[in-house]
Design a protein around this motif. Structure first.
Motif, PDB file in Angstrom:
ATOM      1  N   ARG A  10       0.832  -1.205   0.000  1.00 24.24           N
ATOM      2  CA  ARG A  10       0.000   0.000   0.000  1.00 24.24           C
ATOM      3  C   ARG A  10       0.868   1.257   0.000  1.00 24.24           C
ATOM      4  NH1 ARG A  10      -4.684   0.623   4.427  1.00 24.24           N
ATOM      5  NH2 ARG A  10      -5.297  -1.298   3.358  1.00 24.24           N
ATOM      6  N   GLU A  11       1.924   1.246   0.787  1.00 24.64           N
ATOM      7  CA  GLU A  11       2.842   2.386   0.798  1.00 24.64           C
ATOM      8  C   GLU A  11       3.607   2.474  -0.519  1.00 24.64           C
ATOM      9  OE1 GLU A  11       3.810   2.476   5.600  1.00 24.64           O
ATOM     10  OE2 GLU A  11       4.917   1.120   4.281  1.00 24.64           O
ATOM     11  N   ALA A  12       3.962   1.316  -1.074  1.00 28.73           N
ATOM     12  CA  ALA A  12       4.673   1.288  -2.353  1.00 28.73           C
ATOM     13  C   ALA A  12       3.832   1.906  -3.466  1.00 28.73           C
ATOM     14  CB  ALA A  12       5.042  -0.150  -2.711  1.00 28.73           C
ATOM     15  N   GLN A  13       2.525   1.710  -3.394  1.00 28.55           N
ATOM     16  CA  GLN A  13       1.619   2.306  -4.384  1.00 28.55           C
ATOM     17  C   GLN A  13       1.767   3.821  -4.406  1.00 28.55           C
ATOM     18  OE1 GLN A  13      -2.832   1.251  -5.215  1.00 28.55           O
ATOM     19  NE2 GLN A  13      -2.854   2.730  -3.555  1.00 28.55           N
ATOM     20  N   LYS A  56       6.311  -6.890   3.056  1.00 21.49           N
ATOM     21  CA  LYS A  56       7.001  -5.646   2.735  1.00 21.49           C
ATOM     22  C   LYS A  56       8.048  -5.893   1.665  1.00 21.49           C
ATOM     23  CE  LYS A  56       6.448  -3.232   7.147  1.00 21.49           C
ATOM     24  NZ  LYS A  56       7.166  -2.431   8.186  1.00 21.49           N
ATOM     25  N   ILE A  57       8.403  -4.841   0.948  1.00 20.49           N
ATOM     26  CA  ILE A  57       9.463  -4.939  -0.050  1.00 20.49           C
ATOM     27  C   ILE A  57      10.456  -3.796   0.170  1.00 20.49           C
ATOM     28  CG2 ILE A  57       8.095  -6.145  -1.778  1.00 20.49           C
ATOM     29  CD1 ILE A  57       7.595  -3.501  -3.161  1.00 20.49           C
ATOM     30  N   GLY A  58      11.672  -3.979  -0.331  1.00 21.99           N
ATOM     31  CA  GLY A  58      12.750  -3.029  -0.090  1.00 21.99           C
ATOM     32  C   GLY A  58      13.038  -2.105  -1.254  1.00 21.99           C
ATOM     33  N   LEU A  59      14.126  -1.356  -1.136  1.00 25.51           N
ATOM     34  CA  LEU A  59      14.467  -0.320  -2.103  1.00 25.51           C
ATOM     35  C   LEU A  59      14.734  -0.879  -3.498  1.00 25.51           C
ATOM     36  CD1 LEU A  59      15.093   2.606  -2.790  1.00 25.51           C
ATOM     37  CD2 LEU A  59      17.409   2.253  -1.932  1.00 25.51           C
ATOM     38  N   SER A  60      15.514  -1.958  -3.589  1.00 26.72           N
ATOM     39  CA  SER A  60      15.808  -2.531  -4.910  1.00 26.72           C
ATOM     40  C   SER A  60      14.529  -2.931  -5.622  1.00 26.72           C
ATOM     41  CB  SER A  60      16.724  -3.751  -4.763  1.00 26.72           C
ATOM     42  OG  SER A  60      17.983  -3.384  -4.264  1.00 26.72           O
ATOM     43  N   TYR A 117       9.228   9.495  -0.698  1.00 27.51           N
ATOM     44  CA  TYR A 117       9.545   8.826   0.571  1.00 27.51           C
ATOM     45  C   TYR A 117       9.629   9.844   1.702  1.00 27.51           C
ATOM     46  CZ  TYR A 117      11.631   5.427   3.756  1.00 27.51           C
ATOM     47  OH  TYR A 117      11.865   4.591   4.827  1.00 27.51           O
ATOM     48  N   LYS A 118      10.201  11.011   1.431  1.00 27.13           N
ATOM     49  CA  LYS A 118      10.274  12.061   2.441  1.00 27.13           C
ATOM     50  C   LYS A 118       8.874  12.517   2.840  1.00 27.13           C
ATOM     51  CE  LYS A 118      14.812  13.938   1.160  1.00 27.13           C
ATOM     52  NZ  LYS A 118      15.530  15.085   0.540  1.00 27.13           N
ATOM     53  N   ALA A 176      -0.575  13.674   1.803  1.00 24.18           N
ATOM     54  CA  ALA A 176       0.287  12.511   1.550  1.00 24.18           C
ATOM     55  C   ALA A 176      -0.210  11.291   2.314  1.00 24.18           C
ATOM     56  CB  ALA A 176       1.727  12.830   1.943  1.00 24.18           C
ATOM     57  N   TYR A 177      -0.632  11.494   3.559  1.00 20.38           N
ATOM     58  CA  TYR A 177      -1.116  10.382   4.371  1.00 20.38           C
ATOM     59  C   TYR A 177      -2.341   9.742   3.719  1.00 20.38           C
ATOM     60  CZ  TYR A 177      -2.870   7.704   8.316  1.00 20.38           C
ATOM     61  OH  TYR A 177      -3.315   6.676   9.106  1.00 20.38           O
ATOM     62  N   THR A 178      -3.241  10.576   3.236  1.00 17.66           N
ATOM     63  CA  THR A 178      -4.467  10.064   2.619  1.00 17.66           C
ATOM     64  C   THR A 178      -4.175   9.325   1.323  1.00 17.66           C
ATOM     65  OG1 THR A 178      -5.748  11.860   3.622  1.00 17.66           O
ATOM     66  CG2 THR A 178      -6.741  10.739   1.747  1.00 17.66           C
ATOM     67  N   GLU A 179      -3.186   9.798   0.570  1.00 17.70           N
ATOM     68  CA  GLU A 179      -2.805   9.106  -0.658  1.00 17.70           C
ATOM     69  C   GLU A 179      -2.186   7.745  -0.339  1.00 17.70           C
ATOM     70  OE1 GLU A 179      -0.271  11.536  -3.010  1.00 17.70           O
ATOM     71  OE2 GLU A 179      -1.764  13.116  -3.307  1.00 17.70           O
ATOM     72  N   ALA A 180      -1.383   7.703   0.724  1.00 23.09           N
ATOM     73  CA  ALA A 180      -0.703   6.455   1.088  1.00 23.09           C
ATOM     74  C   ALA A 180      -1.640   5.482   1.785  1.00 23.09           C
ATOM     75  CB  ALA A 180       0.493   6.760   1.986  1.00 23.09           C
ATOM     76  N   TYR A 181      -2.555   6.015   2.588  1.00 25.85           N
ATOM     77  CA  TYR A 181      -3.481   5.181   3.364  1.00 25.85           C
ATOM     78  C   TYR A 181      -4.903   5.682   3.146  1.00 25.85           C
ATOM     79  CZ  TYR A 181       1.060   4.716   5.645  1.00 25.85           C
ATOM     80  OH  TYR A 181       2.395   4.548   5.895  1.00 25.85           O
TER      81      TYR A 181
END
Length: 218
Positions: A10-13, A56-60, A117-118, A176-181
């Motif tokens: 969800r955050e990756a989206q 979860k997934i990482g940076l790569s 990410y920031k 940003a919070y609403t877009e991420a969640y």
């Protein structure tokens, strides 16, 4: 230097603009590896809390998916696998990624990702979550979802006028919070009551009501 932590689909989206469904599909197909899967009952920011496991997934993986999304039509299944391994080999730190004759500059992808990410970190810092209630902007009782919804119908300047105690940073964090969640269920109105009432007044709605009331009295 910001240390990039593994994120949920969800955050990756939010971070790379790829749908959560497609990200989960890539994990299920083994196109990218899961970095971590917290133990059941472990609280996870921005998702339903309780006894569940969260992938979860990482940076790569994130940077690979961001580039693969742009080049999907031009890559064969074998090419995607080689591209992903190239990201893993370089640990996503290089400005370019390559395999065989293929070479791609990923500076812009990295820059866009870091900016997002920031924003995600700021959202986590500025928004307070409490079980059973809407997340609120820290230091206030104002719903982050309510403020973010207003962006669809109002400018930031107008939102600040409606909520004079809020800073622009707090408003941006709410967005940003609403877009991420995203908010589950019915969304909030895109205009504040004050703005909506003002628009009705400009249309003469209240004058018509008053005229009708006076006529009824006569």
């Amino acid at each position: 230097m910001i240390e990039i932590q593994p994120v949920t689909p969800r955050e990756a989206q939010f971070l790379i603009g790829m749908s959560e469904k497609d990200i989960n599909r890539a994990i299920d197909r083994g196109e990218v590896e899961k970095i971590s899967e917290p133990e059941e009952g472990m609280p996870v920011h921005g998702v339903e809390k309780g006894r569940r496991r969260v992938r979860k997934i990482g940076l790569s993986e994130l940077l690979f998916l961001a580039l693969e999304k742009q080049m999907h039509a031009d890559l064969t299944p074998m090419g995607r696998r080689k591209l992903y391994q190239a990201f893993k080999k370089n640990e996503a730190k290089a400005r370019t990624v390559s395999f065989g004759p293929f070479k791609a500059n990923i500076t812009e992808i990295q820059r866009n990702f870091l900016s997002k990410y920031k924003k995600l970190l700021d959202a986590k810092k500025n928004i307070l979550e409490e079980d059973g209630t809407d997340p609120v902007i820290k230091g206030t009782d104002i719903s982050a979802y309510r403020v973010a919804a207003l962006v669809q119908g109002q400018t930031i300047k107008e939102i600040k006028a409606d909520y004079p105690t809020l800073t622009e940073e707090q408003i941006e964090s709410a967005i940003a919070y609403t877009e991420a969640y995203p908010k589950p269920g019915r969304p909030y109105p895109v205009r504040s009551f004050r703005r909506a009432a003002g628009a009705l007044a400009e249309m003469g709605i209240f004058d018509a009501i008053e005229t009708g009331t006076e006529s009824a009295k006569e």
